[in-house]
Design an enzyme around this catalytic site. Structure first.
Site, PDB file in Angstrom:
ATOM      1  N   ALA A  33       0.866  -1.188   0.000  1.00  0.00           N
ATOM      2  CA  ALA A  33       0.000   0.000   0.000  1.00  0.00           C
ATOM      3  C   ALA A  33       0.901   1.236   0.000  1.00  0.00           C
ATOM      4  O   ALA A  33       0.803   2.108   0.869  1.00  0.00           O
ATOM      5  CB  ALA A  33      -0.969  -0.007   1.178  1.00  0.00           C
ATOM      6  N   HIS A  60       7.102   5.788   1.445  1.00  0.00           N
ATOM      7  CA  HIS A  60       7.880   4.648   0.946  1.00  0.00           C
ATOM      8  C   HIS A  60       8.758   5.094  -0.231  1.00  0.00           C
ATOM      9  O   HIS A  60       9.914   4.676  -0.342  1.00  0.00           O
ATOM     10  CB  HIS A  60       6.947   3.528   0.475  1.00  0.00           C
ATOM     11  CG  HIS A  60       6.042   2.979   1.537  1.00  0.00           C
ATOM     12  ND1 HIS A  60       4.677   3.136   1.500  1.00  0.00           N
ATOM     13  CD2 HIS A  60       6.302   2.270   2.670  1.00  0.00           C
ATOM     14  CE1 HIS A  60       4.128   2.534   2.543  1.00  0.00           C
ATOM     15  NE2 HIS A  60       5.093   2.008   3.280  1.00  0.00           N
TER      16      HIS A  60
END
Ligand code: AMP
Length: 261
Positions: A40, A45
């Site tokens: 997700a 990230h």
């Protein structure tokens, strides 16, 4: 190396070990950067992947929603899964390999063996999520053994996790560099999190109060009062190591954040 346009998707630890050996056979001096995640993916990230891309020859991203770190089965069941989107983001960050194993492959021992820490893992999230850090440390050790990176990248949003992983690597003499990168936030100040997708539009707005309240650096009691008045259910709001840590739920979604004091 980034000679591929699409990342190579690797499904088993054995395949990942073979791929890493193949890279080393072609060019022994090339370095591997590693970003472990639960998928997700968002721009938090991406910031880790970009740093890894800049500092290494190869970039490996892992996507594994690790059941042993969830003490709450509903939280595990509701954890968002967006694999196709994640692959597109990995490609845009020029990731070389995406390691996405299944539970049975990662736990051939059915979790008979685990890594435990008995001090820093027992406060903050450790108090409220029993066994959580055993699960985190165990899976990270497994992943590091499989990927054998030169550098691994973690977000300071999960500061307690970052600290414990760095400390575990030092304790077990693992030969790699552990890097901690700053928290990426929405314009509102809300720390990006995969769990944010479970909030309503109104919840998303309100959730930014967590960071706004931390930033004011009021007394702990005043800060708790503000959040409670706005409907947050607070797990903890505490100061440690010259940082202020909070975990609070809104609309049943548990959010964490921390700032330097
Ligand atoms: P997760 O997929 O939530 O387990 O996170 C994987 C990695 O991304 C961990 O090292 C997190 O600390 C990091 N991360 C998550 N959210 C953020 C963020 N907003 N900013 C920077 N890093 C993050």
């Amino acid at each position: 190396m980034n000679t591929r346009s699409k990342p190579q998707v690797v499904k088993t630890p054995q395949e990942m070990i073979e791929l890493r050996k193949a890279w080393a056979a072609i060019a022994p001096d090339k370095e591997i950067g590693f970003v472990p995640t639960m998928g997700a993916l968002h721009q938090g990230h991406a910031s880790l992947l970009k740093a890894s891309r800049q500092e290494n020859d190869y970039v490996v991203l892992s996507i594994f929603v690790n059941p042993t770190q969830f003490n709450n089965t509903e939280d595990l069941a509701k954890y968002p899964k967006t694999f196709e989107h994640d692959l597109a983001l990995a490609e845009s960050c020029q990731v070389d390999a995406v390691f996405a194993p299944e539970f049975a492959m990662m736990y051939p021992d059915q979790y008979r063996y685990k890594v435990s820490e008995n001090e820093f893992s027992k406060i903050l999230c450790g108090t409220h999520r029993p066994g959580h850090f055993d699960g985190v440390l165990s899976v990270v050790l497994k992943l590091l053994q499989i990927v054998k990176p030169h550098r691994a990248y973690f977000g300071l949003k999960d500061y307690q996790q970052f600290h414990l992983i760095k400390d575990m690597c030092a304790s077990f003499f693992l030969d790699l560099e552990i890097k901690g990168l700053p928290t990426v936030r929405e314009d509102s100040g809300l720390a990006l999190s995969s769990r944010n997708t479970r909030l309503s539009a109104e919840g998303l707005q309100k959730a930014s109060l967590i960071f706004k309240t931390l930033e004011k650096k009021l007394s702990l009691e005043e800060s708790k009062q503000i959040l409670r008045q706005e409907g947050f259910d607070i797990d903890y709001l505490e100061d440690h190591f010259n940082r202020r840590f909070v975990a609070a739920s809104l609309e049943g979604v548990r959010l964490i954040d921390n700032v330097e004091l």
